[in-house]
Design an enzyme around this catalytic site. Sequence first.
Site, mmCIF file in Angstrom:
data_model
loop_
_atom_site.group_PDB
_atom_site.id
_atom_site.type_symbol
_atom_site.label_atom_id
_atom_site.label_comp_id
_atom_site.label_asym_id
_atom_site.label_seq_id
_atom_site.Cartn_x
_atom_site.Cartn_y
_atom_site.Cartn_z
ATOM 1 N N ALA A 21 81.949 42.800 55.111
ATOM 2 C CA ALA A 21 81.578 44.160 55.562
ATOM 3 C C ALA A 21 82.663 44.739 56.462
ATOM 4 C CB ALA A 21 80.234 44.118 56.293
ATOM 5 N N TYR A 157 74.384 25.999 68.571
ATOM 6 C CA TYR A 157 74.675 27.380 68.184
ATOM 7 C C TYR A 157 74.633 28.293 69.421
ATOM 8 C CZ TYR A 157 74.702 31.724 65.513
ATOM 9 O OH TYR A 157 75.047 32.962 64.998
HETATM 10 N N1 LIG Z 1 73.936 36.894 60.152
HETATM 11 C C1 LIG Z 1 73.365 36.836 61.336
HETATM 12 O O1 LIG Z 1 72.145 36.989 61.486
HETATM 13 C C2 LIG Z 1 74.228 36.583 62.549
HETATM 14 C C3 LIG Z 1 73.733 36.916 63.807
HETATM 15 C C4 LIG Z 1 74.527 36.707 64.921
HETATM 16 C C5 LIG Z 1 75.794 36.196 64.773
HETATM 17 N N2 LIG Z 1 76.265 35.873 63.528
HETATM 18 C C6 LIG Z 1 77.619 35.324 63.445
HETATM 19 O O2 LIG Z 1 78.380 36.130 62.553
HETATM 20 C C7 LIG Z 1 79.509 35.375 62.108
HETATM 21 C C8 LIG Z 1 79.706 35.579 60.617
HETATM 22 O O3 LIG Z 1 78.643 34.941 59.938
HETATM 23 P P1 LIG Z 1 77.818 35.627 58.766
HETATM 24 O O4 LIG Z 1 76.537 36.032 59.365
HETATM 25 O O5 LIG Z 1 78.631 36.603 58.044
HETATM 26 O O6 LIG Z 1 77.484 34.333 57.883
HETATM 27 P P2 LIG Z 1 78.151 33.819 56.527
HETATM 28 O O7 LIG Z 1 77.697 32.395 56.375
HETATM 29 O O8 LIG Z 1 77.844 34.779 55.445
HETATM 30 O O9 LIG Z 1 79.709 33.838 56.851
HETATM 31 C C9 LIG Z 1 80.355 32.846 57.621
HETATM 32 C C10 LIG Z 1 81.648 32.478 56.919
HETATM 33 O O10 LIG Z 1 82.380 31.563 57.746
HETATM 34 C C11 LIG Z 1 83.014 30.631 56.879
HETATM 35 N N3 LIG Z 1 83.377 29.415 57.602
HETATM 36 C C12 LIG Z 1 82.554 28.451 58.076
HETATM 37 N N4 LIG Z 1 83.285 27.473 58.637
HETATM 38 C C13 LIG Z 1 84.583 27.828 58.522
HETATM 39 C C14 LIG Z 1 85.807 27.219 58.913
HETATM 40 N N5 LIG Z 1 85.822 26.038 59.555
HETATM 41 N N6 LIG Z 1 86.965 27.849 58.618
HETATM 42 C C15 LIG Z 1 86.960 29.036 57.965
HETATM 43 N N7 LIG Z 1 85.821 29.671 57.566
HETATM 44 C C16 LIG Z 1 84.648 29.053 57.857
HETATM 45 C C17 LIG Z 1 81.990 30.365 55.791
HETATM 46 O O11 LIG Z 1 82.570 29.802 54.620
HETATM 47 C C18 LIG Z 1 81.408 31.772 55.573
HETATM 48 O O12 LIG Z 1 82.070 32.452 54.533
HETATM 49 C C19 LIG Z 1 79.242 33.937 62.511
HETATM 50 O O13 LIG Z 1 80.027 33.616 63.650
HETATM 51 C C20 LIG Z 1 77.766 33.950 62.861
HETATM 52 O O14 LIG Z 1 77.427 32.945 63.790
HETATM 53 C C21 LIG Z 1 75.514 36.053 62.427
#
Ligand SMILES: NC(=O)c1ccc[n+]([C@@H]2O[C@H](COP(=O)([O-])OP(=O)(O)OC[C@H]3O[C@@H](n4cnc5c(N)ncnc54)[C@H](O)[C@@H]3O)[C@@H](O)[C@H]2O)c1
Length: 279
Positions: A21, A157
Amino acid sequence: MRDFQGRTAFITGGAGGFGRAFAKALLADGANVALVDLDERALARAVEDLGGPPDRVLRLVCDVSDRNALERAAGEAIRAFGRVHLVFNNAGVGGRNAGLEELTTPDWEWVIHVNLMSVAHGVAVFLPHLRGHGEGGHFVNTASMAGMLGQPHMGPYSATKAAVVSLSETLFHELKGTNVGVSVLCPGFAKTGIADERPNPLAPEAPPPSKAGAERTAQVRLAVQTGLDPAEVAARTLQGIRDDDLYIFTHPDMRPWLDKRLDRIRAAYDKAERFAPLG
Ligand SMILES: NC(=O)c1ccc[n+]([C@@H]2O[C@H](COP(=O)([O-])OP(=O)(O)OC[C@H]3O[C@@H](n4cnc5c(N)ncnc54)[C@H](O)[C@@H]3O)[C@@H](O)[C@H]2O)c1
């Protein structure tokens, strides 16, 4: 930074919901994007879905918890686009939902390496470059409302996300007087892959979940499935960068929980002021 035209963004977790996004919104605003992710297949799909001009989209497979690998990926992005201006330290994992007494050392280490160390590495690797080229820059570190509140059965987390808030506040002070900014993004639940099953590479044989841990996982999955559209989170994030906001919140409905925490802290401070000095 108010205008993204011709700028370059380095986005970790670029194959995931938020990463894609951010990339889509930045491409539409005229920026180049380097999408960085560990998951090679998901990254290829993300780049295909974006459909951006090939000369403005770079795909880099990298484990961002490994500083040397991140340095190599940064070097490739700089070689491809000349300069990087926006660094989204966004990759993250949910980890295993379990009570603090059940968590193992590998449970902690995995989440600390990915959620916290990758942000520390991202800042250390890019800061000299962003300061050095003089065109201005901005870091966006993705934390979570979990880092503002603490969440039961999500100890690693919540702790790592609180640490990302703190690291970003430290960076904010260290960047004073420069044309490099920092924002810490603290979303609530949004529709991404964050709650998908993901094995811990440090402990492929996960212990069976406790009842409370399994209940928490089910709650989180439901909240994520019914959460905010990542496009909305991306739009608010880009506005936060333009406004040079330190904190970016996307879920105003969570305010009562935040207020409760702040009230407790203020009450504890009031108590400290009333306390008779020792001796
Ligand atoms: N979606 C939610 O509700 C939410 C809420 C608060 C915070 N977040 C945070 O947003 C961020 C993005 O997550 P998302 O929600 O898009 O989830 P997502 O799982 O869709 O995306 C996370 C991405 O990180 C990649 N990843 C994981 N470990 C990795 C590594 N060691 N090296 C490189 N890439 C790696 C994964 O392959 C994945 O594509 C994260 O930090 C997550 O904690 C998400």
